[in-house]
Scaffold this motif. Sequence first.
Motif, PDB file in Angstrom:
ATOM      1  N   UNK A 117       0.867  -1.167   0.000  1.00 20.50           N
ATOM      2  CA  UNK A 117       0.000   0.000   0.000  1.00 20.50           C
ATOM      3  C   UNK A 117       0.906   1.219   0.000  1.00 20.50           C
ATOM      4  N   UNK A 118       1.150   1.729  -1.199  1.00 15.07           N
ATOM      5  CA  UNK A 118       2.068   2.859  -1.344  1.00 15.07           C
ATOM      6  C   UNK A 118       1.769   3.533  -2.674  1.00 15.07           C
ATOM      7  N   UNK A 119       1.948   4.825  -2.741  1.00 11.61           N
ATOM      8  CA  UNK A 119       1.624   5.583  -3.945  1.00 11.61           C
ATOM      9  C   UNK A 119       2.409   5.091  -5.163  1.00 11.61           C
ATOM     10  N   UNK A 120       1.750   5.098  -6.305  1.00  7.08           N
ATOM     11  CA  UNK A 120       2.397   4.701  -7.550  1.00  7.08           C
ATOM     12  C   UNK A 120       3.189   5.818  -8.191  1.00  7.08           C
ATOM     13  N   UNK A 121       3.132   7.018  -7.605  1.00  4.81           N
ATOM     14  CA  UNK A 121       3.892   8.130  -8.188  1.00  4.81           C
ATOM     15  C   UNK A 121       5.379   8.001  -7.889  1.00  4.81           C
ATOM     16  N   UNK A 122       5.724   7.212  -6.892  1.00  7.57           N
ATOM     17  CA  UNK A 122       7.129   6.995  -6.537  1.00  7.57           C
ATOM     18  C   UNK A 122       7.598   5.680  -7.155  1.00  7.57           C
ATOM     19  N   UNK A 123       8.704   5.741  -7.881  1.00  2.11           N
ATOM     20  CA  UNK A 123       9.224   4.518  -8.486  1.00  2.11           C
ATOM     21  C   UNK A 123       9.930   3.647  -7.448  1.00  2.11           C
ATOM     22  N   UNK A 124      10.531   4.266  -6.463  1.00  2.00           N
ATOM     23  CA  UNK A 124      11.216   3.512  -5.405  1.00  2.00           C
ATOM     24  C   UNK A 124      10.196   3.115  -4.348  1.00  2.00           C
ATOM     25  N   UNK A 125       9.747   1.873  -4.436  1.00  2.00           N
ATOM     26  CA  UNK A 125       8.777   1.347  -3.475  1.00  2.00           C
ATOM     27  C   UNK A 125       9.304   0.021  -2.949  1.00  2.00           C
ATOM     28  N   UNK A 126       9.083  -0.227  -1.684  1.00  2.00           N
ATOM     29  CA  UNK A 126       9.621  -1.424  -1.041  1.00  2.00           C
ATOM     30  C   UNK A 126       9.101  -2.706  -1.706  1.00  2.00           C
ATOM     31  N   UNK A 127       7.804  -2.784  -1.954  1.00  2.00           N
ATOM     32  CA  UNK A 127       7.225  -3.986  -2.559  1.00  2.00           C
ATOM     33  C   UNK A 127       7.730  -4.226  -3.968  1.00  2.00           C
ATOM     34  N   UNK A 128       7.786  -3.166  -4.773  1.00  2.00           N
ATOM     35  CA  UNK A 128       8.287  -3.305  -6.141  1.00  2.00           C
ATOM     36  C   UNK A 128       9.752  -3.713  -6.129  1.00  2.00           C
ATOM     37  N   UNK A 129      10.533  -3.113  -5.237  1.00  5.51           N
ATOM     38  CA  UNK A 129      11.949  -3.482  -5.141  1.00  5.51           C
ATOM     39  C   UNK A 129      12.102  -4.935  -4.718  1.00  5.51           C
ATOM     40  N   UNK A 130      11.271  -5.384  -3.796  1.00  6.68           N
ATOM     41  CA  UNK A 130      11.295  -6.787  -3.378  1.00  6.68           C
ATOM     42  C   UNK A 130      11.009  -7.693  -4.573  1.00  6.68           C
ATOM     43  N   UNK A 131      10.031  -7.326  -5.375  1.00  9.37           N
ATOM     44  CA  UNK A 131       9.699  -8.091  -6.577  1.00  9.37           C
ATOM     45  C   UNK A 131      10.904  -8.172  -7.510  1.00  9.37           C
ATOM     46  N   UNK A 132      11.513  -7.030  -7.795  1.00 14.19           N
ATOM     47  CA  UNK A 132      12.655  -6.997  -8.707  1.00 14.19           C
ATOM     48  C   UNK A 132      13.849  -7.778  -8.161  1.00 14.19           C
ATOM     49  N   UNK A 133      13.970  -7.828  -6.834  1.00 16.04           N
ATOM     50  CA  UNK A 133      15.081  -8.556  -6.217  1.00 16.04           C
ATOM     51  C   UNK A 133      14.910 -10.072  -6.280  1.00 16.04           C
ATOM     52  N   UNK A 134      13.667 -10.556  -6.197  1.00 15.85           N
ATOM     53  CA  UNK A 134      13.484 -12.012  -6.108  1.00 15.85           C
ATOM     54  C   UNK A 134      13.237 -12.691  -7.447  1.00 15.85           C
ATOM     55  N   UNK A 135      12.763 -11.965  -8.454  1.00 13.44           N
ATOM     56  CA  UNK A 135      12.481 -12.627  -9.737  1.00 13.44           C
ATOM     57  C   UNK A 135      13.771 -13.045 -10.426  1.00 13.44           C
ATOM     58  N   UNK A 136      13.683 -14.167 -11.088  1.00 12.28           N
ATOM     59  CA  UNK A 136      14.831 -14.723 -11.818  1.00 12.28           C
ATOM     60  C   UNK A 136      14.414 -15.040 -13.254  1.00 12.28           C
ATOM     61  N   UNK A 137      15.385 -15.208 -14.107  1.00 15.35           N
ATOM     62  CA  UNK A 137      15.122 -15.564 -15.490  1.00 15.35           C
ATOM     63  C   UNK A 137      14.204 -16.782 -15.536  1.00 15.35           C
ATOM     64  N   UNK A 138      13.187 -16.701 -16.382  1.00 18.92           N
ATOM     65  CA  UNK A 138      12.229 -17.797 -16.510  1.00 18.92           C
ATOM     66  C   UNK A 138      11.003 -17.637 -15.632  1.00 18.92           C
ATOM     67  N   UNK A 139      11.054 -16.724 -14.646  1.00 20.14           N
ATOM     68  CA  UNK A 139       9.900 -16.472 -13.783  1.00 20.14           C
ATOM     69  C   UNK A 139       8.840 -15.689 -14.554  1.00 20.14           C
ATOM     70  N   UNK A 140       7.643 -15.639 -13.977  1.00 24.53           N
ATOM     71  CA  UNK A 140       6.540 -14.865 -14.544  1.00 24.53           C
ATOM     72  C   UNK A 140       6.023 -13.911 -13.478  1.00 24.53           C
ATOM     73  N   UNK A 141       5.890 -12.646 -13.856  1.00 23.94           N
ATOM     74  CA  UNK A 141       5.310 -11.636 -12.968  1.00 23.94           C
ATOM     75  C   UNK A 141       3.902 -11.350 -13.470  1.00 23.94           C
ATOM     76  N   UNK A 142       2.938 -11.406 -12.551  1.00 29.74           N
ATOM     77  CA  UNK A 142       1.537 -11.202 -12.910  1.00 29.74           C
ATOM     78  C   UNK A 142       0.990 -10.035 -12.097  1.00 29.74           C
ATOM     79  N   UNK A 143       0.322  -9.112 -12.792  1.00 32.63           N
ATOM     80  CA  UNK A 143      -0.372  -8.011 -12.127  1.00 32.63           C
ATOM     81  C   UNK A 143      -1.806  -7.966 -12.634  1.00 32.63           C
ATOM     82  N   UNK A 144      -2.686  -7.398 -11.840  1.00 29.26           N
ATOM     83  CA  UNK A 144      -4.082  -7.263 -12.259  1.00 29.26           C
ATOM     84  C   UNK A 144      -4.182  -6.233 -13.381  1.00 29.26           C
ATOM     85  N   UNK A 145      -3.370  -5.171 -13.298  1.00 32.78           N
ATOM     86  CA  UNK A 145      -3.362  -4.114 -14.306  1.00 32.78           C
ATOM     87  C   UNK A 145      -1.969  -3.487 -14.343  1.00 32.78           C
ATOM     88  N   UNK A 146      -1.535  -3.058 -15.526  1.00 25.49           N
ATOM     89  CA  UNK A 146      -0.196  -2.452 -15.599  1.00 25.49           C
ATOM     90  C   UNK A 146      -0.106  -1.191 -14.753  1.00 25.49           C
TER      91      UNK A 146
END
Length: 186
Positions: A34-63
Amino acid sequence: MRIAYARVSTDAQELHRQLDALEKVGYDKLIQEKYTGTKKQRQGLQQLLDIVREGDTVIVESISRLGRKTLDILSTIEELTNRGIVFISLKENMDTTTPTGKAMLGMMAVIAQLERDLIVQRTKEGLDSAKQRGVKLGRPKLDDQKVQDALKLYDEGNHSIKDIIRITGISQGKLYKEINKRKLKS
């Protein structure tokens, strides 16, 4: 691994709608924030980028869950794609492994470039307009007396750099620049 990402902007908002949609398609791990989308540096998004690996799939409800700004959304999707990670957005029916998904990514890139170009153009027009009205642009010229006072305090050796910049009101960078300028003259 299939990693779902859900985000709302404030604590008052709920993730239920997104979570329901994500559960229908299934995932192995869920990251939510739960954090504003106007900031690119967000804890949850950074966590996502840190854990995904080649071959993984990222799914969102909306871009739009990736951010508010087209440029931020695009750069995140491009980063994922360049790392060999599949990106799926349920609302836009976007899957970067399909021709349609790749085409949508390309269209987003064109729109993002247009947005960048328009920002540059508006900035230039604004600066030109200000110049025509006689507005002086750039940093205001620093009072030479303040610089001389700062150098005098520095030479006395009784004050720290922090004290000198507090007393005179000049920046630390400007003080060091002037000190170095004197050293080069000697």
